[in-house]
Design a protein around this motif. Structure first.
Motif, PDB file in Angstrom:
ATOM      1  N   PRO A  27       0.845  -1.232  -0.067  1.00 51.37           N
ATOM      2  CA  PRO A  27       0.049  -0.019   0.003  1.00 51.37           C
ATOM      3  C   PRO A  27       0.763   1.191  -0.055  1.00 51.37           C
ATOM      4  O   PRO A  27       2.125   1.152   0.526  1.00 51.37           O
ATOM      5  CB  PRO A  27      -0.769  -0.148   1.225  1.00 51.37           C
ATOM      6  CG  PRO A  27      -0.168  -0.951   2.261  1.00 51.37           C
ATOM      7  CD  PRO A  27       0.776  -1.945   1.229  1.00 51.37           C
ATOM      8  N   ARG A  28       0.315   2.250  -0.360  1.00 48.92           N
ATOM      9  CA  ARG A  28       1.065   3.666  -0.565  1.00 48.92           C
ATOM     10  C   ARG A  28       1.363   3.843   1.031  1.00 48.92           C
ATOM     11  O   ARG A  28       0.409   3.533   1.918  1.00 48.92           O
ATOM     12  CB  ARG A  28       0.303   4.644  -1.129  1.00 48.92           C
ATOM     13  CG  ARG A  28       0.173   4.745  -2.465  1.00 48.92           C
ATOM     14  CD  ARG A  28      -0.831   5.851  -2.902  1.00 48.92           C
ATOM     15  NE  ARG A  28      -0.970   6.002  -4.348  1.00 48.92           N
ATOM     16  CZ  ARG A  28      -2.047   6.164  -4.875  1.00 48.92           C
ATOM     17  NH1 ARG A  28      -3.280   6.073  -4.267  1.00 48.92           N
ATOM     18  NH2 ARG A  28      -2.040   6.184  -6.340  1.00 48.92           N
TER      19      ARG A  28
ATOM     20  N   ALA B 250      -0.740  15.510   3.084  1.00 48.25           N
ATOM     21  CA  ALA B 250       0.796  15.670   2.561  1.00 48.25           C
ATOM     22  C   ALA B 250       1.322  14.420   2.071  1.00 48.25           C
ATOM     23  O   ALA B 250       1.775  14.371   0.957  1.00 48.25           O
ATOM     24  CB  ALA B 250       1.546  16.173   3.781  1.00 48.25           C
ATOM     25  N   LEU B 251       1.024  13.244   2.615  1.00 42.83           N
ATOM     26  CA  LEU B 251       1.358  12.157   2.182  1.00 42.83           C
ATOM     27  C   LEU B 251       0.679  11.840   0.766  1.00 42.83           C
ATOM     28  O   LEU B 251       1.112  11.157  -0.248  1.00 42.83           O
ATOM     29  CB  LEU B 251       1.152  10.913   3.272  1.00 42.83           C
ATOM     30  CG  LEU B 251       2.065  10.759   4.194  1.00 42.83           C
ATOM     31  CD1 LEU B 251       1.497   9.833   5.413  1.00 42.83           C
ATOM     32  CD2 LEU B 251       3.416  10.487   4.002  1.00 42.83           C
ATOM     33  N   PHE B 252      -0.586  12.024   0.781  1.00 43.84           N
ATOM     34  CA  PHE B 252      -1.372  11.903  -0.597  1.00 43.84           C
ATOM     35  C   PHE B 252      -0.773  12.603  -1.716  1.00 43.84           C
ATOM     36  O   PHE B 252      -0.303  12.077  -2.657  1.00 43.84           O
ATOM     37  CB  PHE B 252      -2.648  12.068  -0.299  1.00 43.84           C
ATOM     38  CG  PHE B 252      -3.590  12.054  -1.715  1.00 43.84           C
ATOM     39  CD1 PHE B 252      -3.935  10.791  -2.302  1.00 43.84           C
ATOM     40  CD2 PHE B 252      -4.015  13.131  -2.317  1.00 43.84           C
ATOM     41  CE1 PHE B 252      -4.819  10.918  -3.334  1.00 43.84           C
ATOM     42  CE2 PHE B 252      -4.672  13.021  -3.385  1.00 43.84           C
ATOM     43  CZ  PHE B 252      -4.950  11.906  -4.168  1.00 43.84           C
TER      44      PHE B 252
ATOM     45  N   ASN C 111       2.785  11.307  -2.278  1.00 43.51           N
ATOM     46  CA  ASN C 111       2.740   9.920  -3.106  1.00 43.51           C
ATOM     47  C   ASN C 111       2.132  10.355  -4.820  1.00 43.51           C
ATOM     48  O   ASN C 111       2.741   9.409  -5.594  1.00 43.51           O
ATOM     49  CB  ASN C 111       1.600   9.088  -2.507  1.00 43.51           C
ATOM     50  CG  ASN C 111       2.102   8.313  -1.360  1.00 43.51           C
ATOM     51  OD1 ASN C 111       3.265   7.797  -1.515  1.00 43.51           O
ATOM     52  ND2 ASN C 111       1.312   8.303  -0.364  1.00 43.51           N
ATOM     53  N   VAL C 112       1.215  11.090  -4.839  1.00 42.08           N
ATOM     54  CA  VAL C 112       0.930  11.412  -6.300  1.00 42.08           C
ATOM     55  C   VAL C 112       1.911  12.042  -7.265  1.00 42.08           C
ATOM     56  O   VAL C 112       2.274  11.606  -8.167  1.00 42.08           O
ATOM     57  CB  VAL C 112      -0.398  12.476  -6.244  1.00 42.08           C
ATOM     58  CG1 VAL C 112      -0.857  12.953  -7.517  1.00 42.08           C
ATOM     59  CG2 VAL C 112      -1.721  11.703  -5.830  1.00 42.08           C
ATOM     60  N   ALA C 113       2.670  12.941  -6.548  1.00 45.72           N
ATOM     61  CA  ALA C 113       3.805  13.621  -7.145  1.00 45.72           C
ATOM     62  C   ALA C 113       4.761  12.712  -7.391  1.00 45.72           C
ATOM     63  O   ALA C 113       5.486  12.370  -8.850  1.00 45.72           O
ATOM     64  CB  ALA C 113       4.233  14.731  -6.315  1.00 45.72           C
TER      65      ALA C 113
ATOM     66  N   PHE D 220       5.678   4.627 -10.375  1.00 44.76           N
ATOM     67  CA  PHE D 220       5.529   3.410  -9.377  1.00 44.76           C
ATOM     68  C   PHE D 220       5.265   4.089  -7.949  1.00 44.76           C
ATOM     69  O   PHE D 220       5.802   5.469  -8.133  1.00 44.76           O
ATOM     70  CB  PHE D 220       6.729   2.499  -9.315  1.00 44.76           C
ATOM     71  CG  PHE D 220       8.068   2.957  -9.407  1.00 44.76           C
ATOM     72  CD1 PHE D 220       8.602   3.280  -8.140  1.00 44.76           C
ATOM     73  CD2 PHE D 220       8.741   3.318 -10.506  1.00 44.76           C
ATOM     74  CE1 PHE D 220      10.077   3.945  -8.379  1.00 44.76           C
ATOM     75  CE2 PHE D 220       9.895   3.824 -10.730  1.00 44.76           C
ATOM     76  CZ  PHE D 220      10.660   4.215  -9.269  1.00 44.76           C
ATOM     77  N   ILE D 221       4.949   3.367  -7.002  1.00 46.67           N
ATOM     78  CA  ILE D 221       4.760   3.917  -5.629  1.00 46.67           C
ATOM     79  C   ILE D 221       5.958   4.244  -5.118  1.00 46.67           C
ATOM     80  O   ILE D 221       7.089   3.683  -5.309  1.00 46.67           O
ATOM     81  CB  ILE D 221       3.684   2.757  -4.832  1.00 46.67           C
ATOM     82  CG1 ILE D 221       4.501   1.753  -4.225  1.00 46.67           C
ATOM     83  CG2 ILE D 221       2.556   2.710  -5.448  1.00 46.67           C
ATOM     84  CD1 ILE D 221       3.905   0.948  -3.505  1.00 46.67           C
ATOM     85  N   PHE D 222       5.878   5.133  -4.079  1.00 49.72           N
ATOM     86  CA  PHE D 222       6.905   5.606  -2.942  1.00 49.72           C
ATOM     87  C   PHE D 222       6.978   4.541  -2.039  1.00 49.72           C
ATOM     88  O   PHE D 222       5.779   4.084  -1.348  1.00 49.72           O
ATOM     89  CB  PHE D 222       6.895   6.920  -2.419  1.00 49.72           C
ATOM     90  CG  PHE D 222       7.510   7.257  -1.300  1.00 49.72           C
ATOM     91  CD1 PHE D 222       8.824   7.553  -1.475  1.00 49.72           C
ATOM     92  CD2 PHE D 222       6.951   7.351  -0.060  1.00 49.72           C
ATOM     93  CE1 PHE D 222       9.666   7.894  -0.473  1.00 49.72           C
ATOM     94  CE2 PHE D 222       7.921   7.686   1.073  1.00 49.72           C
ATOM     95  CZ  PHE D 222       9.212   8.002   0.764  1.00 49.72           C
ATOM     96  N   LEU D 223       8.138   3.834  -1.990  1.00 48.59           N
ATOM     97  CA  LEU D 223       8.280   2.687  -0.984  1.00 48.59           C
ATOM     98  C   LEU D 223       9.309   3.121  -0.076  1.00 48.59           C
ATOM     99  O   LEU D 223      10.526   3.413  -0.352  1.00 48.59           O
ATOM    100  CB  LEU D 223       8.542   1.480  -1.659  1.00 48.59           C
ATOM    101  CG  LEU D 223       8.749   0.054  -0.749  1.00 48.59           C
ATOM    102  CD1 LEU D 223       7.344  -0.268  -0.357  1.00 48.59           C
ATOM    103  CD2 LEU D 223       9.677  -0.810  -1.633  1.00 48.59           C
TER     104      LEU D 223
END
Length: 168
Positions: A68-69, A103-105, A108-110, A117-120
């Motif tokens: 998950p993000r 802020a996380l959303f 993550n989108v940026a 791909f997702i920020f991990l």
């Protein structure tokens, strides 16, 4: 949690779920399963770490779909109960307030728009502020640098989950 002795001697279909909950990379799971029995948990962790170095980007990208993000509970793919527990435990330091979530959303989108791909990040032990700071720093990277970091982070998460899933 599985006892080390049980992990060493269980049928393949019994240890695969534990290894899959660590990371969805079939070559890694197969190697760790086939090399049993291990002399110690450290021997298992050492081989797991060594094997993680050979992951291809295609394998990593496929595995990212099961994460998950940061700040979210759902991945693109349905998580097993064990994976959901690992994820919840790892993200326990992430604040659930509206400002942090926003802020996380946005971060993550940026990140996803820039890299595809997702920020991990291995979130275990990190605060929301530390995660947001890392996200902002990593948005400055080029694609190749970020792929390398994602590889390192995914391996660190897999090894943490493996060490937490096996009881000595």
């Amino acid at each position: 949690m599985v006892r080390f002795s049980e992990f060493n001697h269980a049928a393949t279909h019994q240890v695969t779920p534990l290894l899959s909950a660590c990371v969805h990379i079939p070559s890694w799971i197969d190697t760790l399963t086939q090399q049993r029995p291990y002399a110690s948990t450290q021997t298992l962790l050492d081989l797991a770490s060594q094997q993680s170095q050979s992951w291809t980007w295609d394998e990593i990208e496929t595995a990212l779909a099961t994460h998950p993000r940061i700040g979210e509970k759902k991945a693109k793919v349905e998580l097993s109960e064990r994976e959901a527990q690992f994820s919840d435990q790892e993200q326990s330091g992430v604040k659930q307030d509206t400002q942090t979530q926003q802020a996380l959303f946005e971060g993550n989108v940026a990140y996803e728009q820039k890299f595809g791909f997702i920020f991990l990040i291995k979130a275990a032990g990190l605060s929301s502020e530390q995660i947001l700071s890392a996200l902002q720093q990593r948005l400055q990277h080029d694609l190749e640098t970020e792929k390398k970091i994602v590889h390192e982070q995914l391996a660190a998460i897999a090894l943490l989950r493996l060490s937490q899933g096996i009881e000595a």
